[in-house]
Write a protein that holds these residues in place. Structure first.
Motif, PDB file in Angstrom:
ATOM      1  N   ASN A 141     -32.235  -4.025  91.817  1.00 53.83           N
ATOM      2  CA  ASN A 141     -32.532  -2.651  91.412  1.00 53.83           C
ATOM      3  C   ASN A 141     -32.227  -1.722  92.575  1.00 53.83           C
ATOM      4  OD1 ASN A 141     -33.959  -3.665  88.941  1.00 53.83           O
ATOM      5  ND2 ASN A 141     -35.439  -4.372  90.448  1.00 53.83           N
ATOM      6  N   LEU A 162     -26.806  -2.176  83.437  1.00 51.93           N
ATOM      7  CA  LEU A 162     -28.036  -1.809  84.124  1.00 51.93           C
ATOM      8  C   LEU A 162     -28.615  -0.562  83.461  1.00 51.93           C
ATOM      9  CD1 LEU A 162     -26.837  -2.217  87.820  1.00 51.93           C
ATOM     10  CD2 LEU A 162     -28.327  -3.763  86.570  1.00 51.93           C
ATOM     11  N   ILE A 171     -31.845  -0.277  87.051  1.00 53.48           N
ATOM     12  CA  ILE A 171     -32.701  -1.464  87.062  1.00 53.48           C
ATOM     13  C   ILE A 171     -32.104  -2.544  86.164  1.00 53.48           C
ATOM     14  CG2 ILE A 171     -34.791  -0.187  87.623  1.00 53.48           C
ATOM     15  CD1 ILE A 171     -35.573  -0.240  84.701  1.00 53.48           C
ATOM     16  N   SER A 172     -32.273  -3.796  86.585  1.00 54.79           N
ATOM     17  CA  SER A 172     -31.647  -4.911  85.880  1.00 54.79           C
ATOM     18  C   SER A 172     -32.487  -5.412  84.712  1.00 54.79           C
ATOM     19  CB  SER A 172     -31.387  -6.062  86.849  1.00 54.79           C
ATOM     20  OG  SER A 172     -32.605  -6.481  87.453  1.00 54.79           O
ATOM     21  N   THR A 181     -40.848  -4.882  88.096  1.00 57.33           N
ATOM     22  CA  THR A 181     -39.784  -3.905  88.320  1.00 57.33           C
ATOM     23  C   THR A 181     -40.338  -2.484  88.310  1.00 57.33           C
ATOM     24  OG1 THR A 181     -38.125  -5.344  87.307  1.00 57.33           O
ATOM     25  CG2 THR A 181     -37.595  -3.003  87.452  1.00 57.33           C
TER      26      THR A 181
END
Length: 421
Positions: free
Chosen positions: A118, A150, A172-173, A179
């Motif tokens: 991220n 992403l 962000i993944s 997260t």
């Protein structure tokens, strides 16, 4: 630059029979992860790859995971598998931007293999704006913009012109509690640890992270997103049209909490929705989305994540699904410059243009002097609504009731409206 590392996978030693039954304990050990990813890179199809591991294990029951666990793992790794040099390119870009302006903030989050998972960055102008406009922010992750799939997460606020302002963004993944916790903590670090008074998100998925990181921040769910589910959730109701109208009236027209709760319970019984799980969950979470529970908090006019969505739409002219990570950030900077120009123009126009008063009320002139043009026009909209109010003088009975309460005079006020043309 802040570098952090979040490790989200844990190994569990379990009996094979239990591991295949208990979802919470299924896991892939590090050796399996490396072999599965290597097979995927080599082009081995998922079915063959999982069959190979089953043969090596002796039989399928000896594996501590299911095929869908493999699918989830490999999909996540594909999202994190950036192009050659792409992660290094964005790092160098951020270093150069921070060298040009020390107020530019960025942070990388690495996965358990020390690869980019991220990334969050905050423009210097966003940091300066947040010092003035930290009352309420909207957070959304529904925008996919690059070839690695992403999610583009944005934190959006409102300035003194009522315009949406970008207060930070991230790629962000995946979307889980760890997260979101990393993202909020890192963003607060950029903002001098000043917590917003209130935050609006699309749903409840971020509630745990917000509660842990920003315990004193009022959290609200997007009302528009909730109402979008009404057609599906009410499709089995006999009097569908009437139920939809009644449901919205309960939400918007309840003047006090007791009124909302009474009307809700009557509505559920009337339409036989006592076992509707969606409604039951909504009622439990009512303090997070029903206006009557939230009206005491300042929301800058926001009841949905529409501002975040409009901000996403703004970037559509600069990036697309094939944008590399580096291209995305570069185009983002161009988009930010264009948006800043529009904000400067709004300031200039407000200071050099006078909006005339529309009424004879002396107090309207006070608002004219105190507010900028955008906000003053909102006041004028309220003044126009007053024109349609029909004041009925109190009756003798009404005067007698008022006489019993010193200092109180009662009037009946009806709003004029046009019905059926």
């Amino acid at each position: 630059m802040a570098i952090s590392k979040v490790i989200s996978s844990h190994n569990h030693e379990l009996e094979p029979s239990m591991s295949r039954l208990m979802v919470a304990h299924r896991s892939l050990n590090m050796d399996m992860k490396r072999r599965l990813e290597a097979n995927d890179i080599a082009g081995i199809r998922p079915a063959k790859s999982i069959r190979l591991l089953e043969v090596q294990a002796g039989e399928p029951e000896n594996l501590s995971y299911l095929s869908k666990d493999y699918q989830k793992f490999i999909e996540r790794k594909r999202r994190l598998r950036l192009g050659d040099g792409d992660a290094e390119a964005i790092r160098k870009l951020f270093v150069r931007m921070q060298r040009n302006d020390p107020e530019f903030f960025y942070s990388f989050d690495l996965d358990d293999d020390s690869r980019l998972s991220n990334v969050l960055w905050v423009h210097p102008r966003s940091r300066a704006a947040y010092e003035e406009f930290n009352d309420v922010v909207s957070f959304d992750t529904a925008y996919l913009v690059n070839q690695y799939k992403l999610s583009f997460a944005t934190i959006v606020g409102v300035n003194h012109h009522g315009q949406s302002i970008l207060l930070g963004c991230a790629l962000i993944s995946h979307k889980d509690v760890n997260t979101f916790k990393w993202l909020f903590m890192t963003w607060l670090e950029a903002m001098g640890d000043v917590h917003p008074n209130s935050i609006l998100t699309i749903n409840a998925s971020m509630r745990k992270a917000i509660t842990e990181v920003m315990p004193n921040t009022r959290h609200r769910f997007c009302l528009w997103n909730i109402l979008c589910n009404v057609p599906e959730k009410f499709k089995g109701v006999v009097d569908y049209d009437s139920a939809c109208l009644e449901f919205k009236a309960i939400i918007y027209d309840s003047l006090i909490i007791e009124m909302f709760e009474r009307n809700w319970n009557e509505f559920v019984v009337k339409h036989g929705l006592e076992r509707n799980e969606w409604l039951s969950k909504l009622y439990v979470d009512r303090e997070y989305w029903v206006p009557i529970y939230l009206n005491h908090t300042f929301w800058a006019g926001m009841v949905s994540t529409q501002r975040s969505e409009s901000m996403h739409a703004y970037f559509d002219g600069y990036v697309n699904s094939m944008s590399t990570l580096k291209q995305f950030v570069e185009q983002y900077e161009i988009a930010m410059c264009d948006k800043n120009e529009k904000e400067f123009y709004a300031d200039f126009k407000s200071k050099n243009t006078v909006v005339n008063c529309i009424s004879v009320f002396k107090w309207e002139q006070q608002f004219q002097k105190a507010f900028n043009n955008s906000i003053f026009k909102l006041v004028q909209e309220e003044i126009k609504r007053m024109w349609y109010c029909h004041v009925i003088q109190p009756t003798e009975e009404g005067r007698r009731e008022a006489d019993n309460e010193p200092g109180i005079e009662r009037h009946k006020i009806m709003e004029k409206s046009i019905i059926n043309n």
